[in-house]
Design an enzyme around this catalytic site. Structure first.
Site, mmCIF file in Angstrom:
data_model
loop_
_atom_site.group_PDB
_atom_site.id
_atom_site.type_symbol
_atom_site.label_atom_id
_atom_site.label_comp_id
_atom_site.label_asym_id
_atom_site.label_seq_id
_atom_site.Cartn_x
_atom_site.Cartn_y
_atom_site.Cartn_z
ATOM 1 N N THR A 125 0.830 -1.210 0.000
ATOM 2 C CA THR A 125 0.000 0.000 0.000
ATOM 3 C C THR A 125 0.866 1.261 0.000
ATOM 4 O O THR A 125 1.993 1.241 0.528
ATOM 5 C CB THR A 125 -0.913 -0.005 1.247
ATOM 6 N N ASP A 126 0.297 2.337 -0.538
ATOM 7 C CA ASP A 126 1.020 3.625 -0.485
ATOM 8 C C ASP A 126 1.131 4.145 0.952
ATOM 9 O O ASP A 126 1.891 5.080 1.210
ATOM 10 C CB ASP A 126 0.340 4.668 -1.388
ATOM 11 N N GLU A 127 0.351 3.549 1.874
ATOM 12 C CA GLU A 127 0.375 4.039 3.250
ATOM 13 C C GLU A 127 1.730 3.806 3.918
ATOM 14 O O GLU A 127 2.021 4.401 4.954
ATOM 15 C CB GLU A 127 -0.768 3.420 4.070
ATOM 16 N N TYR A 153 -1.473 -0.407 11.202
ATOM 17 C CA TYR A 153 -1.708 -1.055 9.897
ATOM 18 C C TYR A 153 -0.553 -0.769 8.942
ATOM 19 O O TYR A 153 0.051 -1.695 8.393
ATOM 20 C CB TYR A 153 -3.029 -0.565 9.287
ATOM 21 N N LYS A 157 2.322 -3.320 7.290
ATOM 22 C CA LYS A 157 2.513 -3.514 5.846
ATOM 23 C C LYS A 157 3.957 -3.167 5.445
ATOM 24 O O LYS A 157 4.569 -3.846 4.612
ATOM 25 C CB LYS A 157 1.524 -2.658 5.050
HETATM 26 P P1 NAD Z 1 -10.001 -6.862 2.776
HETATM 27 O O1 NAD Z 1 -9.922 -6.575 4.232
HETATM 28 O O2 NAD Z 1 -11.249 -6.540 2.017
HETATM 29 O O3 NAD Z 1 -9.695 -8.421 2.502
HETATM 30 C C1 NAD Z 1 -8.711 -9.118 3.179
HETATM 31 C C2 NAD Z 1 -8.949 -10.614 2.962
HETATM 32 O O4 NAD Z 1 -7.869 -11.326 3.591
HETATM 33 C C3 NAD Z 1 -10.242 -11.139 3.581
HETATM 34 O O5 NAD Z 1 -10.895 -12.001 2.677
HETATM 35 C C4 NAD Z 1 -9.769 -11.898 4.816
HETATM 36 O O6 NAD Z 1 -10.625 -12.970 5.181
HETATM 37 C C5 NAD Z 1 -8.416 -12.393 4.367
HETATM 38 N N1 NAD Z 1 -7.493 -12.659 5.486
HETATM 39 C C6 NAD Z 1 -7.263 -11.869 6.556
HETATM 40 N N2 NAD Z 1 -6.370 -12.469 7.378
HETATM 41 C C7 NAD Z 1 -6.028 -13.651 6.786
HETATM 42 C C8 NAD Z 1 -5.134 -14.697 7.127
HETATM 43 N N3 NAD Z 1 -4.439 -14.646 8.269
HETATM 44 N N4 NAD Z 1 -5.021 -15.746 6.293
HETATM 45 C C9 NAD Z 1 -5.752 -15.807 5.137
HETATM 46 N N5 NAD Z 1 -6.619 -14.842 4.777
HETATM 47 C C10 NAD Z 1 -6.749 -13.769 5.585
HETATM 48 O O7 NAD Z 1 -8.740 -6.125 2.151
HETATM 49 P P2 NAD Z 1 -8.569 -5.422 0.720
HETATM 50 O O8 NAD Z 1 -9.030 -4.032 0.801
HETATM 51 O O9 NAD Z 1 -9.095 -6.324 -0.321
HETATM 52 O O10 NAD Z 1 -6.967 -5.390 0.631
HETATM 53 C C11 NAD Z 1 -6.241 -6.477 0.071
HETATM 54 C C12 NAD Z 1 -4.763 -6.149 0.114
HETATM 55 O O11 NAD Z 1 -4.516 -4.942 -0.603
HETATM 56 C C13 NAD Z 1 -4.233 -5.914 1.525
HETATM 57 O O12 NAD Z 1 -2.956 -6.500 1.616
HETATM 58 C C14 NAD Z 1 -4.152 -4.390 1.638
HETATM 59 O O13 NAD Z 1 -3.122 -4.019 2.522
HETATM 60 C C15 NAD Z 1 -3.818 -4.009 0.215
HETATM 61 N N6 NAD Z 1 -4.256 -2.669 -0.225
HETATM 62 C C16 NAD Z 1 -5.555 -2.277 -0.044
HETATM 63 C C17 NAD Z 1 -5.958 -1.026 -0.525
HETATM 64 C C18 NAD Z 1 -7.397 -0.562 -0.386
HETATM 65 O O14 NAD Z 1 -7.693 0.583 -0.755
HETATM 66 N N7 NAD Z 1 -8.317 -1.377 0.081
HETATM 67 C C19 NAD Z 1 -5.045 -0.192 -1.170
HETATM 68 C C20 NAD Z 1 -3.726 -0.644 -1.338
HETATM 69 C C21 NAD Z 1 -3.363 -1.886 -0.871
HETATM 70 P P1 TYD Z 2 -10.570 4.302 4.741
HETATM 71 O O1 TYD Z 2 -11.583 3.879 3.746
HETATM 72 O O2 TYD Z 2 -10.596 3.706 6.114
HETATM 73 O O3 TYD Z 2 -9.139 4.125 4.049
HETATM 74 P P2 TYD Z 2 -7.661 4.612 4.558
HETATM 75 O O4 TYD Z 2 -7.746 5.127 5.928
HETATM 76 O O5 TYD Z 2 -6.873 3.352 4.470
HETATM 77 O O6 TYD Z 2 -7.246 5.650 3.572
HETATM 78 O O7 TYD Z 2 -10.683 5.883 4.914
HETATM 79 C C1 TYD Z 2 -10.514 6.767 3.834
HETATM 80 C C2 TYD Z 2 -10.559 8.172 4.385
HETATM 81 O O8 TYD Z 2 -11.871 8.443 4.890
HETATM 82 C C3 TYD Z 2 -9.613 8.405 5.556
HETATM 83 O O9 TYD Z 2 -9.100 9.733 5.453
HETATM 84 C C4 TYD Z 2 -10.507 8.280 6.778
HETATM 85 C C5 TYD Z 2 -11.830 8.794 6.285
HETATM 86 N N1 TYD Z 2 -13.037 8.203 6.898
HETATM 87 C C6 TYD Z 2 -14.042 9.043 7.413
HETATM 88 O O10 TYD Z 2 -13.947 10.276 7.363
HETATM 89 N N2 TYD Z 2 -15.147 8.454 7.960
HETATM 90 C C7 TYD Z 2 -15.291 7.099 8.033
HETATM 91 O O11 TYD Z 2 -16.315 6.614 8.577
HETATM 92 C C8 TYD Z 2 -14.258 6.250 7.486
HETATM 93 C C9 TYD Z 2 -14.371 4.753 7.548
HETATM 94 C C10 TYD Z 2 -13.153 6.853 6.928
#
Ligand code: NAD
Ligand code: TYD
Length: 339
Positions: A125-127, A153, A157
């Site tokens: 992630t970019d985070e 988090y 990562k």
């Molecule tokens: P999500 O929380 O929707 O899904 C995570 C999945 O992983 C779930 O199905 C969960 O059951 C499974 N999981 C959790 N712990 C596990 C374990 N110990 N063993 C096997 N499975 C397990 O997450 P997401 O938003 O789909 O993100 C997927 C990946 O992408 C993550 O690694 C996250 O850090 C990365 N990512 C997410 C975003 C975003 O905007 N959502 C952006 C950049 C990177």
């Molecule tokens: P989120 O979807 O949790 O992603 P991330 O924190 O990983 O970027 O949140 C996106 C942005 O929205 C973040 O700045 C936090 C804000 N946010 C709210 O303002 N209200 C909410 O209820 C949630 C879940 C997030």
């Protein structure tokens, strides 16, 4: 080609499974997922009977189970999406983030070393770069930006990324890492900003905006992320990090107001609530490397993607209503308990 996709019952992993089964029907995909609260088997219902797809319930941090799966399936490529992914949960309970995101990554890579693979890809992630100030719109994250994390988090990562790079340098494991900005699209769990706001607006519930709502996120439609990962795994250089993002920066308030407008709901539903501790101000990706080296460009601009996403949530109410009611957690037992 046999792929092991971990976390495929979550948001991005499931979209990746659909993308790959559609694009490469000759490939085999094995999905390993623990089905935590964020994993939803209902999401995968449409591919369960696909002969190219196998679902395995299991934990990436369970060494015995992971080795047994590698022994049986011998995957060529591993793409690790499995993670605890919600910043707010990491503020409440960091432990499971360390367990899954760091130790789980280590177990997967040990299995890759033991059984041999062509590529291990870490979905990061970019985070991991921390945040940028709001008054410097000229600044972007590049692959050279120092790691500088804010939340448990992002720290977990970043730790995993360092471990992946160490396994490449020390053991020669053929790895790659992608660092993507915030994703949005179908099957996004309704605890994250966009799906939460859509669900609350549709239920005429208050929309909780943290702090002043000025924080900026760089939004990418999930399919564009899936296409980028596919490209990196096939054509990206081993040992490299690739940033993924499409210059779609919006403040949280802009996003929330766009959703309310599309659903014809009043802005009076917005509630400013106490800020998230350590809340990152701005994320913004410089995607020059993946564009110049691999020719990747996003296809979906935010204004189009957000309307598509809102329509998806309108057309798939049972999916997110089962999550809000908790019903989805009984699905596995109901469908697979006796199999
Ligand atoms: P999500 O929380 O929707 O899904 C995570 C999945 O992983 C779930 O199905 C969960 O059951 C499974 N999981 C959790 N712990 C596990 C374990 N110990 N063993 C096997 N499975 C397990 O997450 P997401 O938003 O789909 O993100 C997927 C990946 O992408 C993550 O690694 C996250 O850090 C990365 N990512 C997410 C975003 C975003 O905007 N959502 C952006 C950049 C990177
Ligand atoms: P989120 O979807 O949790 O992603 P991330 O924190 O990983 O970027 O949140 C996106 C942005 O929205 C973040 O700045 C936090 C804000 N946010 C709210 O303002 N209200 C909410 O209820 C949630 C879940 C997030």
């Amino acid at each position: 080609m046999k792929w092991l996709v971990t976390g495929g019952a979550g948001f991005i992993g499931s979209n990746f499974v659909f993308y790959m089964l559609d694009k490469y029907p000759e490939d085999q995909i094995i999905c390993l997922d623990k089905l935590t609260y964020a994993g939803n088997l209902e999401t995968l219902e449409g591919v369960m009977e696909n002969p190219g797809f196998t679902f395995v319930k299991g934990d990436i941090a369970d060494r015995e189970a992971v080795y047994a799966l590698f022994e049986k399936e011998r995957p060529d490529i591993v793409v690790n999406f499995a993670a605890e992914s919600h910043v707010d949960r990491s503020v409440v309970d960091p432990g499971i983030f360390l367990q899954t995101n760091i130790l789980g990554t280590g177990v997967l890579m040990d299995a890759c070393r033991k059984y041999g693979i062509q590529r291990y890809h870490q979905v990061s992630t970019d985070e991991v770069y921390g945040d940028l100030p709001l008054d410097r719109p000229d600044l972007f994250f590049t692959e050279e930006t120092p790691i500088h994390t804010s939340s448990p988090y992002s720290a977990s990562k970043a730790s995993a990324d360092l471990l992946v790079q160490a396994y490449h340098r020390t053991f020669g494991l053929p790895v790659s890492i992608s660092r993507c900005s915030n994703n949005y699209g179908p099957y996004h769990f309704p605890e994250k900003l966009i799906p939460l706001m859509i669900a609350n607006a549709l239920n005429d519930k208050p929309l909780p905006v943290y702090g002043t709502g000025e924080n900026v996120r760089d939004w990418l439609y999930v399919t564009d992320h899936c296409a980028a990962i596919d490209l990196i795994v096939r054509k990206g250089r081993v040992g490299e990090v690739y940033n993924i993002g499409g210059h779609n920066e919006r403040t949280n308030l802009q996003v929330v107001k766009t959703i309310l407008k599309a659903l014809d709901k009043p802005e009076s539903l917005i509630r400013f609530v106490t800020d998230r501790p350590g809340h990152d101000m701005r994320y913004a990706i410089d995607p020059t490397k993946i564009h110049e080296e691999l020719g990747w460009l996003p296809e979906t601009p935010f204004d189009e993607g957000i309307q598509k996403t809102i329509r998806w949530y309108l057309n798939n109410k049972p999916w997110w209503e089962h999550i809000i009611s908790g019903d989805y957690q009984n699905y596995y037992e109901k469908m697979y308990g006796n199999r």
